[in-house]
Design a protein around this motif. Structure first.
Motif, mmCIF file in Angstrom:
data_model
loop_
_atom_site.group_PDB
_atom_site.id
_atom_site.type_symbol
_atom_site.label_atom_id
_atom_site.label_comp_id
_atom_site.label_asym_id
_atom_site.label_seq_id
_atom_site.Cartn_x
_atom_site.Cartn_y
_atom_site.Cartn_z
ATOM 1 N N ASN A 1 -7.754 0.676 2.847
ATOM 2 C CA ASN A 1 -7.352 2.075 2.698
ATOM 3 C C ASN A 1 -5.839 2.267 2.838
ATOM 4 O OD1 ASN A 1 -7.850 1.286 5.334
ATOM 5 N ND2 ASN A 1 -8.314 3.350 6.029
ATOM 6 N N SER A 2 -5.117 1.272 3.373
ATOM 7 C CA SER A 2 -3.670 1.422 3.553
ATOM 8 C C SER A 2 -2.832 0.346 2.863
ATOM 9 C CB SER A 2 -3.340 1.416 5.045
ATOM 10 O OG SER A 2 -3.728 0.179 5.611
ATOM 11 N N GLU A 3 -3.474 -0.654 2.238
ATOM 12 C CA GLU A 3 -2.708 -1.744 1.629
ATOM 13 C C GLU A 3 -3.440 -2.317 0.412
ATOM 14 O OE1 GLU A 3 -0.634 -5.930 2.996
ATOM 15 O OE2 GLU A 3 -2.582 -5.423 3.851
ATOM 16 N N GLN B 1 -1.805 4.499 -1.985
ATOM 17 C CA GLN B 1 -1.522 5.918 -2.209
ATOM 18 C C GLN B 1 -0.286 6.111 -3.080
ATOM 19 O OE1 GLN B 1 -3.850 8.047 -1.330
ATOM 20 N NE2 GLN B 1 -4.926 6.335 -0.381
ATOM 21 N N ASP B 2 0.549 5.078 -3.179
ATOM 22 C CA ASP B 2 1.768 5.145 -3.993
ATOM 23 C C ASP B 2 1.547 4.706 -5.438
ATOM 24 O OD1 ASP B 2 3.136 6.004 -1.767
ATOM 25 O OD2 ASP B 2 3.837 3.993 -1.226
ATOM 26 N N LYS C 1 1.873 0.439 -11.644
ATOM 27 C CA LYS C 1 3.014 1.355 -11.612
ATOM 28 C C LYS C 1 2.972 2.200 -10.345
ATOM 29 C CE LYS C 1 3.515 1.754 -16.607
ATOM 30 N NZ LYS C 1 3.569 2.688 -17.743
ATOM 31 N N MET C 2 4.143 2.322 -9.725
ATOM 32 C CA MET C 2 4.258 3.041 -8.469
ATOM 33 C C MET C 2 4.902 4.414 -8.682
ATOM 34 S SD MET C 2 2.968 0.582 -6.781
ATOM 35 C CE MET C 2 3.112 1.184 -5.143
ATOM 36 N N SER C 3 4.680 5.313 -7.735
ATOM 37 C CA SER C 3 5.207 6.679 -7.838
ATOM 38 C C SER C 3 6.732 6.727 -7.792
ATOM 39 C CB SER C 3 4.618 7.564 -6.738
ATOM 40 O OG SER C 3 4.917 7.024 -5.466
ATOM 41 N N VAL D 1 -10.024 4.675 -3.101
ATOM 42 C CA VAL D 1 -8.936 4.815 -2.131
ATOM 43 C C VAL D 1 -7.957 5.902 -2.571
ATOM 44 C CG1 VAL D 1 -6.981 3.624 -1.057
ATOM 45 C CG2 VAL D 1 -9.141 2.427 -1.361
ATOM 46 N N ASN D 2 -7.656 5.937 -3.875
ATOM 47 C CA ASN D 2 -6.716 6.917 -4.424
ATOM 48 C C ASN D 2 -7.278 7.449 -5.744
ATOM 49 O OD1 ASN D 2 -4.632 8.350 -5.592
ATOM 50 N ND2 ASN D 2 -3.089 6.740 -5.356
ATOM 51 N N PRO D 3 -7.970 8.586 -5.709
ATOM 52 C CA PRO D 3 -8.602 9.128 -6.922
ATOM 53 C C PRO D 3 -7.628 9.504 -8.033
ATOM 54 C CG PRO D 3 -9.316 10.314 -4.948
ATOM 55 C CD PRO D 3 -8.221 9.394 -4.533
ATOM 56 N N ASN D 4 -6.327 9.551 -7.746
ATOM 57 C CA ASN D 4 -5.339 9.931 -8.755
ATOM 58 C C ASN D 4 -4.860 8.767 -9.612
ATOM 59 O OD1 ASN D 4 -5.352 12.623 -7.831
ATOM 60 N ND2 ASN D 4 -3.988 12.024 -6.148
ATOM 61 N N ILE D 5 -5.287 7.547 -9.312
ATOM 62 C CA ILE D 5 -4.849 6.380 -10.077
ATOM 63 C C ILE D 5 -5.481 6.396 -11.467
ATOM 64 C CG2 ILE D 5 -4.915 3.857 -10.249
ATOM 65 C CD1 ILE D 5 -4.877 3.723 -7.219
#
Length: 169
Positions: A84-86, A104-105, A125-127, A152-156
């Motif tokens: 969840n963090s890496e 998350q990034d 790709k990162m934010s 983990v990140n639904p926006n990916i």
């Protein structure tokens, strides 16, 4: 209390790769034998084929044996890990496929094939505008990895087809 949960993990070590190569060493003479059965002895190229094929098989077997020995004497492992963090990857040979980022990034995963080198690329790709490369050379299930990343990140944004690598200039 923040508990770290693993959503995806894939590992492949050199001992596993050596076992596959050893199997191929056993399989190569069988292929050679099948060729000898399928090519009629009356074929004018039979003796020439037999002459060159023996050398090709011997050289191939020696090359595979050398590679097996190297893999066994230089232990290392490739892995991909998503918590969840890496989101991290370690490749023992290619450092450009080694990274650790916060999931998350991540904004997008993009597949492409470079026309010039005809190499498949998986770009993360990162934010902040940067990107990292994920190895496409191991048989991990990309669909499971991408599903886990979206948990983990639904926006990916991920590719619709995990096996399609469109050409890119």
């Amino acid at each position: 209390m923040n508990i770290t949960r693993t959503f995806f993990y894939y590992e492949r070590n050199r001992k596993q790769q050596a076992k596959i190569l050893a199997f191929n060493m056993l399989f190569l003479p069988v292929i050679f034998w099948l060729f000898l059965i399928l090519i009629p002895k009356s074929n004018p190229f039979y003796n020439e084929f037999l002459y060159y094929a023996k050398y090709i098989v011997v050289v191939s077997e020696l090359a595979l044996l050398s590679l097996v020995a190297w893999l066994l004497t230089h232990p290392a492992k490739f892995y991909i890990k998503l918590t969840n963090s890496e989101f991290s990857s370690f490749h023992p040979t290619f450092k450009e496929w080694t990274f650790s980022v916060n999931p998350q990034d991540i904004i997008e995963i993009e597949h492409s094939t470079d026309i010039g080198s005809n190499a498949s690329l998986i770009l993360v790709k990162m934010s902040n505008g940067s990107s990292v490369l994920l190895s496409p050379n191991y048989p991990y299930k990309r669909s499971e990895l991408y599903d886990a990343l979206r948990l983990v990140n639904p926006n990916i944004k991920t590719p619709k087809n995990t096996w399609l690598f469109p050409y890119k200039k």
